[in-house]
Design an enzyme around this catalytic site. Structure first.
Site, PDB file in Angstrom:
ATOM      1  N   GLY A  51       0.831  -1.193   0.000  1.00 51.94           N
ATOM      2  CA  GLY A  51       0.000   0.000   0.000  1.00 51.94           C
ATOM      3  C   GLY A  51       0.866   1.245   0.000  1.00 51.94           C
ATOM      4  N   CYS A  59       5.232  -6.113   1.764  1.00 55.23           N
ATOM      5  CA  CYS A  59       5.575  -4.691   1.803  1.00 55.23           C
ATOM      6  C   CYS A  59       4.825  -4.003   2.958  1.00 55.23           C
ATOM      7  CB  CYS A  59       5.301  -4.038   0.451  1.00 55.23           C
ATOM      8  SG  CYS A  59       6.067  -2.405   0.259  1.00 55.23           S
ATOM      9  N   TYR A  60       3.873  -3.116   2.671  1.00 53.89           N
ATOM     10  CA  TYR A  60       3.084  -2.480   3.733  1.00 53.89           C
ATOM     11  C   TYR A  60       2.440  -3.539   4.625  1.00 53.89           C
ATOM     12  CZ  TYR A  60      -0.586   0.394   5.910  1.00 53.89           C
ATOM     13  OH  TYR A  60      -1.421   1.019   6.805  1.00 53.89           O
ATOM     14  N   HIS A 113       8.367  -7.413  -3.151  1.00 59.51           N
ATOM     15  CA  HIS A 113       7.164  -7.813  -3.886  1.00 59.51           C
ATOM     16  C   HIS A 113       7.412  -9.110  -4.651  1.00 59.51           C
ATOM     17  CE1 HIS A 113       4.656  -4.230  -3.209  1.00 59.51           C
ATOM     18  NE2 HIS A 113       5.808  -3.583  -3.139  1.00 59.51           N
ATOM     19  N   GLU A 118       5.252 -10.884  -6.065  1.00 60.76           N
ATOM     20  CA  GLU A 118       4.279 -11.043  -7.145  1.00 60.76           C
ATOM     21  C   GLU A 118       4.740 -10.454  -8.472  1.00 60.76           C
ATOM     22  OE1 GLU A 118       3.089  -7.126  -5.089  1.00 60.76           O
ATOM     23  OE2 GLU A 118       4.038  -9.035  -4.587  1.00 60.76           O
ATOM     24  N   GLY A 120     -19.628  -9.186 -29.260  1.00 60.88           N
ATOM     25  CA  GLY A 120     -18.522  -9.196 -30.206  1.00 60.88           C
ATOM     26  C   GLY A 120     -17.190  -9.453 -29.542  1.00 60.88           C
ATOM     27  N   VAL A 147     -14.603 -11.367 -26.469  1.00 61.95           N
ATOM     28  CA  VAL A 147     -14.316 -12.723 -26.021  1.00 61.95           C
ATOM     29  C   VAL A 147     -15.140 -13.087 -24.788  1.00 61.95           C
ATOM     30  CG1 VAL A 147     -12.331 -11.980 -24.633  1.00 61.95           C
ATOM     31  CG2 VAL A 147     -12.467 -14.341 -25.416  1.00 61.95           C
ATOM     32  N   ASP A 148     -15.438 -12.122 -23.931  1.00 65.25           N
ATOM     33  CA  ASP A 148     -16.121 -12.430 -22.676  1.00 65.25           C
ATOM     34  C   ASP A 148     -17.521 -12.991 -22.913  1.00 65.25           C
ATOM     35  OD1 ASP A 148     -13.849 -11.261 -21.631  1.00 65.25           O
ATOM     36  OD2 ASP A 148     -14.811  -9.313 -21.350  1.00 65.25           O
ATOM     37  N   ALA A 199     -18.645 -14.223 -25.653  1.00 68.10           N
ATOM     38  CA  ALA A 199     -18.538 -15.447 -26.453  1.00 68.10           C
ATOM     39  C   ALA A 199     -18.275 -16.656 -25.562  1.00 68.10           C
ATOM     40  CB  ALA A 199     -17.432 -15.299 -27.490  1.00 68.10           C
ATOM     41  N   LYS A 216      -9.271 -11.736 -17.197  1.00 66.87           N
ATOM     42  CA  LYS A 216      -9.338 -11.882 -18.647  1.00 66.87           C
ATOM     43  C   LYS A 216      -8.522 -13.065 -19.166  1.00 66.87           C
ATOM     44  CE  LYS A 216     -10.794  -9.237 -21.440  1.00 66.87           C
ATOM     45  NZ  LYS A 216     -12.053  -9.140 -22.221  1.00 66.87           N
TER      46      LYS A 216
END
Length: 523
Positions: free
Chosen positions: A65, A92-93, A182, A184, A237, A239-240, A242, A379
């Protein structure tokens, strides 16, 4: 109010909750946990211990943070969280907060550390840092000024840096751990391996959350929700929607009818491609609603982005309800809502950034119940589900496209003329990037039409026309993004083509803003 399909994995698998203290990387932490095949969700730092206990997490991660733990109003955590008996990893924080709350000391070490920093192991045994201490320091990614200067009782210091004397602290008895850096981010050596040791070895969470499981659990949840009723799916139209349609078809088969609402706000040729793909390759019943005139009428005179999104969201629903009138027992509306949509629209875990037309833009009095099988997915996970379902690459790998379409790529009023301009410029941008062989490197690229005019000269005559802003970004999940470093000769090609091929444009500029602080779309 509409009901929602349960989030796949939320009940069926152990869950890791990422507590967000305002970090730039909170979403990235959640994604890295999922990459370890463990389900994760993000919660706000003001969550109570009782609320966490009710969700029975297998582990908790405190994010980083921007604040100092010493300033008034700095985000904290309910002290009861430490009494739940749940393993905690502070980053971290989060590590500083963990240390301070449990009786350690956090202070200004004299100099902050930002970017690449060398981490050195101490002689203390470590569960988090596997194996013996490496002979040389390893690079990690730092972003802090405060640092843990003395760990709480029961903690051992297992690694340090030049300006972080307690860069890694561990209490294996209570299974509390803190890292100042970090893990990640990709720049940290062994960061993902550290997270996986915490999840699998320390917390003993099995690596069982996979896309195959997501599909199976989503199919079961959709069947339980819809029963024998009929459902309609709004294809946009992208990808989601679809993938949501393909997933729902697997669950309920012929009970699903897809409605493609051709708003007049699509990219060039997209309407024909969508209808052809689903009718020819997916075998799904498809209704093609051509409604451009209705959308342009509803958007006339509207310039505020939030108003645009809400108008478009309501118009979508009303058209679906109208289409449902000709479908027996159509009670459900299937949408491709994603986890980032929910976060950005102002869920309980984040401030509202913008209303997504399929979340914050939905009318309160809609009669259809919602089925949202992708609501818990990022996504890249949606693309993986699409590939697992056998959708063709041209659908799965399609660049993201907002549900409101080109309306949110026009700053100002949405008119047929403005749409024609931005659509033509969009063709140039995407064609030029594809011809340069950079499609795979660019997450999303498009054109924006600004609501300003500037003086130019074309054919020895003065012009006073609107500019096109070109936006191209790289990303993994759209929660964070960096502007794409396109070659200068490619930018020159794009600019030259737009000015020469798109009427009413005399200037092209390139957006070099990352997310944050900007969003990917302009509205």
């Amino acid at each position: 109010m509409p009901t929602h399909t349960p989030a796949p994995g939320a009940a069926a698998h152990p869950t890791v909750l990422v507590v967000d203290f305002g970090a730039q990387y909170a979403q990235l932490i959640a994604r890295r946990v999922r990459e370890a095949h463990v389900y994760s969700e993000i919660v706000a730092h003001n969550v109570t211990a009782a609320e966490l206990a009710e969700r029975a997490p297998a582990a908790i991660v405190f994010s980083g943070g921007p604040a100092s733990v010493h300033v008034d109003g700095a985000p904290g955590i309910d002290p009861g969280v430490y009494e739940l008996g749940v393993p905690i990893l502070g980053i971290c924080y989060g590590s500083q907060l963990l240390a301070r709350d449990l009786g350690g000391q956090v202070g200004r070490s004299g100099q902050g550390e930002y970017g690449r920093t060398l981490l050195t192991r101490t002689d203390a045994p470590s569960q988090l840092l596997a194996g013996s201490a490496p002979p040389e320091p390893v690079p990690v990614w730092m972003s802090h000024f405060d640092a843990v200067t003395a760990p709480p009782a029961g903690f051992a210091v297992t690694a340090s840096t030049a300006h972080s004397p307690a860069a890694v602290i561990e209490d294996p008895q209570r299974r509390f751990f803190g890292v100042q850096y970090h893990p990640e981010v990709a720049h940290t050596s062994g960061g993902q391996a550290l997270l996986e040791r915490f999840l699998h070895d320390i917390c003993e969470i099995d690596a069982e959350w996979t896309m195959a499981n997501v599909i199976a659990e989503s199919v079961e949840a959709i069947r339980a929700q819809v029963g024998s009723a009929r459902a309609i799916c709004g294809l946009s139209g992208g990808v989601d929607s679809a993938v949501a349609a393909a997933l729902t078809q697997r669950a309920i088969g012929s009970q699903l009818t897809c409605v493609f609402v051709d708003t007049g706000l699509m990219r060039a040729g997209e309407g024909e491609q969508v209808t052809d793909t689903f009718r020819r390759t997916q075998g799904i019943e498809l209704i093609h609603e051509r409604t451009a005139a209705e959308f342009f009428e509803a958007l006339a005179g509207v310039t505020e982005p939030e108003d645009k999104r809400k108008i478009i969201g309501e118009k979508f629903v009303r058209i679906f309800e109208r289409a449902a009138g000709g479908i027996t027992d159509a009670r459900f509306l299937v949408q491709g809502t994603l986890y980032p949509d929910v976060i950005e629209s102002g869920s309980s875990t984040a401030a509202k950034i913008k209303s997504h037309h399929n979340v914050g833009g939905l009318p309160a009095d809609m009669t259809l119940e919602l089925v949202e099988p992708l609501r818990s997915l990022f996504k890249d996970e949606v693309r993986a589900v699409g590939a697992e379902l056998g959708l063709p690459p041209e659908i799965v790998r399609r660049q993201p496209f907002p549900g409101p379409g080109l309306a949110v790529r026009i700053v100002g009023e949405v008119t047929p003329e403005a749409v024609a301009t931005v659509r033509a410029a969009d063709v140039v941008v995407r064609e030029s990037i594809a011809q340069a062989g950079l499609d795979a490197e660019v997450w999303q690229a498009f054109a924006v039409l600004a609501d300003i005019r500037s003086v130019g000269v074309m054919g020895d005559e003065r012009t006073y026309a609107r500019p096109i802003i070109v936006r191209a970004v790289t990303s993994e999940d759209a929660m964070t993004a960096d502007w794409a470093r396109l070659p200068h000769d490619l930018l020159e090609t794009i600019s030259s083509r737009i000015v020469n091929e798109v009427p009413g444009v005399n200037r092209v500029v390139y957006d070099i803003t990352s997310k944050p602080p900007g969003t990917i779309e302009w509205e």
